[in-house]
Design a protein around this motif. Structure first.
Motif, PDB file in Angstrom:
ATOM      1  N   ILE A 122     -13.451  13.449  -5.495  1.00 28.68           N
ATOM      2  CA  ILE A 122     -13.819  14.870  -5.441  1.00 28.68           C
ATOM      3  C   ILE A 122     -12.523  15.677  -5.592  1.00 28.68           C
ATOM      4  O   ILE A 122     -11.547  15.436  -4.875  1.00 28.68           O
ATOM      5  CB  ILE A 122     -14.520  15.236  -4.108  1.00 28.68           C
ATOM      6  N   HIS A 123     -12.542  16.615  -6.550  1.00 28.95           N
ATOM      7  CA  HIS A 123     -11.357  17.437  -6.822  1.00 28.95           C
ATOM      8  C   HIS A 123     -11.496  18.770  -6.077  1.00 28.95           C
ATOM      9  O   HIS A 123     -12.519  19.448  -6.178  1.00 28.95           O
ATOM     10  CB  HIS A 123     -11.259  17.659  -8.331  1.00 28.95           C
ATOM     11  N   CYS A 124     -10.455  19.123  -5.309  1.00 29.81           N
ATOM     12  CA  CYS A 124     -10.460  20.369  -4.532  1.00 29.81           C
ATOM     13  C   CYS A 124      -9.390  21.308  -5.078  1.00 29.81           C
ATOM     14  O   CYS A 124      -8.200  20.963  -5.070  1.00 29.81           O
ATOM     15  CB  CYS A 124     -10.170  20.074  -3.062  1.00 29.81           C
ATOM     16  N   ASP A 125      -9.805  22.476  -5.530  1.00 31.34           N
ATOM     17  CA  ASP A 125      -8.882  23.460  -6.109  1.00 31.34           C
ATOM     18  C   ASP A 125      -8.461  24.489  -5.073  1.00 31.34           C
ATOM     19  O   ASP A 125      -9.277  25.299  -4.617  1.00 31.34           O
ATOM     20  CB  ASP A 125      -9.566  24.162  -7.289  1.00 31.34           C
ATOM     21  N   ILE A 126      -7.184  24.470  -4.748  1.00 34.72           N
ATOM     22  CA  ILE A 126      -6.666  25.380  -3.720  1.00 34.72           C
ATOM     23  C   ILE A 126      -5.894  26.512  -4.414  1.00 34.72           C
ATOM     24  O   ILE A 126      -4.878  26.268  -5.075  1.00 34.72           O
ATOM     25  CB  ILE A 126      -5.714  24.624  -2.757  1.00 34.72           C
ATOM     26  N   VAL A 166      -6.891  15.220 -16.576  1.00 33.89           N
ATOM     27  CA  VAL A 166      -7.089  16.421 -17.390  1.00 33.89           C
ATOM     28  C   VAL A 166      -8.039  17.339 -16.641  1.00 33.89           C
ATOM     29  O   VAL A 166      -9.024  16.899 -16.057  1.00 33.89           O
ATOM     30  CB  VAL A 166      -7.632  16.061 -18.791  1.00 33.89           C
ATOM     31  N   ASP A 167      -7.692  18.638 -16.634  1.00 36.97           N
ATOM     32  CA  ASP A 167      -8.406  19.604 -15.804  1.00 36.97           C
ATOM     33  C   ASP A 167      -8.627  20.911 -16.563  1.00 36.97           C
ATOM     34  O   ASP A 167      -7.666  21.602 -16.902  1.00 36.97           O
ATOM     35  CB  ASP A 167      -7.562  19.859 -14.538  1.00 36.97           C
ATOM     36  N   GLY A 168      -9.900  21.228 -16.804  1.00 37.48           N
ATOM     37  CA  GLY A 168     -10.248  22.523 -17.394  1.00 37.48           C
ATOM     38  C   GLY A 168     -10.980  22.410 -18.717  1.00 37.48           C
ATOM     39  O   GLY A 168     -10.464  21.828 -19.664  1.00 37.48           O
ATOM     40  N   VAL A 203      -6.441  16.780  -4.247  1.00 37.81           N
ATOM     41  CA  VAL A 203      -6.202  18.175  -3.862  1.00 37.81           C
ATOM     42  C   VAL A 203      -5.139  18.818  -4.758  1.00 37.81           C
ATOM     43  O   VAL A 203      -3.974  18.416  -4.766  1.00 37.81           O
ATOM     44  CB  VAL A 203      -5.822  18.267  -2.363  1.00 37.81           C
ATOM     45  N   HIS A 204      -5.576  19.806  -5.524  1.00 37.08           N
ATOM     46  CA  HIS A 204      -4.765  20.486  -6.535  1.00 37.08           C
ATOM     47  C   HIS A 204      -4.280  21.818  -5.966  1.00 37.08           C
ATOM     48  O   HIS A 204      -5.061  22.742  -5.783  1.00 37.08           O
ATOM     49  CB  HIS A 204      -5.672  20.669  -7.776  1.00 37.08           C
ATOM     50  N   LEU A 205      -2.972  21.866  -5.673  1.00 38.02           N
ATOM     51  CA  LEU A 205      -2.416  23.062  -5.042  1.00 38.02           C
ATOM     52  C   LEU A 205      -1.946  24.078  -6.090  1.00 38.02           C
ATOM     53  O   LEU A 205      -0.912  23.891  -6.742  1.00 38.02           O
ATOM     54  CB  LEU A 205      -1.247  22.679  -4.130  1.00 38.02           C
ATOM     55  N   MET A 206      -2.701  25.153  -6.228  1.00 37.51           N
ATOM     56  CA  MET A 206      -2.289  26.258  -7.106  1.00 37.51           C
ATOM     57  C   MET A 206      -1.872  27.407  -6.200  1.00 37.51           C
ATOM     58  O   MET A 206      -2.534  28.445  -6.105  1.00 37.51           O
ATOM     59  CB  MET A 206      -3.466  26.658  -8.012  1.00 37.51           C
ATOM     60  N   ILE A 207      -0.768  27.161  -5.493  1.00 37.00           N
ATOM     61  CA  ILE A 207      -0.310  28.121  -4.478  1.00 37.00           C
ATOM     62  C   ILE A 207       1.207  28.247  -4.552  1.00 37.00           C
ATOM     63  O   ILE A 207       1.895  27.326  -5.004  1.00 37.00           O
ATOM     64  CB  ILE A 207      -0.719  27.677  -3.047  1.00 37.00           C
TER      65      ILE A 207
HETATM   66 ZN    ZN Z   1      -7.991  21.671 -10.541  1.00 38.85          ZN
END
Ligand code: ZN
Ligand code: DX5
Length: 221
Positions: A31-35, A173-175, A64-68
């Motif tokens: 499960i991918h979690c977008d932060i 790959v994401d998006g 867990v993908h940290l976009m912070i």
């Molecule tokens: Zn992501």
């Protein structure tokens, strides 16, 4: 075996546990979690509290993908919340070797993410230390955007880099991944398929998850 990682960004949060159950039944692997913090990207999502909730809902590994901004400050919180892997953006982290080491020391898999405009060659000196390399195929921030075509070339370049450096990270790959472009992405060399809206906005979430799963395993659907 390629990995299917539905992103809950596009899930219906009024019934998150049922939504996760539906992708589990379709064969989701992670499960991918977008932060998102509203600073590094122009959107805000959720933090460790929700990751910890997802951890109680599922036994699947949480990616867990940290976009912070300043991810170093929060890495420990996300790992304590149950992250199996933590991915940080190349564009944000100044001392990437230290950050990657710290993620591993805290017991999680470590990944580096590059935005669509960041060349693959810039991560050459970090790839031997990471478990995962994530190629963003949209500008991060929102689900439901179109796949940026040159991401296929970037995946191929990353496969080449992995061979050159004689290492073994997985390529994510994401998006904008959908049922039409999945085969091309697979052929380019992707190992982990992160899929948000194409799964969670589908009429039949389980059947669609299964369809993706079969596609990435090259089975006829
Ligand atoms: Zn992501
Ligand atoms: C985008 C996120 C993605 C997002 C993908 O910034 O990192 O994980 O959920 O969503 P789709 O598959 O709808 O492009």
């Amino acid at each position: 075996m390629p990995v299917l990682a539905p992103s809950i960004l596009s899930a219906d949060f009024t019934n998150l546990s049922k939504q996760i159950r539906l992708v589990e039944m379709g064969g989701a692997d992670w499960i991918h979690c977008d932060i998102m913090d509203g600073h590094f990207v122009p959107n805000i999502t959720f933090g460790p509290l929700i990751v910890e909730t997802v951890k109680r809902i599922t036994k699947l590994p949480l990616d867990v993908h940290l976009m912070i901004e300043n991810p170093d400050k929060y890495i420990e919180d996300f790992i304590k919340a149950g992250a199996h892997s933590v991915l940080v953006h190349f564009e944000e982290v100044v001392h990437l070797n230290s950050t990657i080491s710290r993620i591993k020391e805290l017991g999680a898999k470590a990944g580096v993410v590059i935005n669509p405009s960041t060349p693959v060659k810039l991560i050459k000196d970090i790839v031997e230390y990471v478990d995962l390399v994530l190629i963003m195929s949209v500008n991060p921030g929102f689900g439901g955007q179109s796949f940026i075509k040159n991401s296929l070339r970037k995946i191929k370049e990353t496969v080449k880099l992995r061979n050159e450096m004689n290492t073994d990270f997985l390529i994510e790959v994401d998006g904008g991944v959908d049922l039409k472009n999945t085969e091309d992405i697979l052929n380019a060399g992707c190992d982990v398929f992160i899929i948000g809206s194409s799964i969670f906005k589908a009429d039949d979430i389980t059947a669609t998850t299964l369809e993706f799963k079969n596609k990435i395993n090259k089975k006829i659907t």
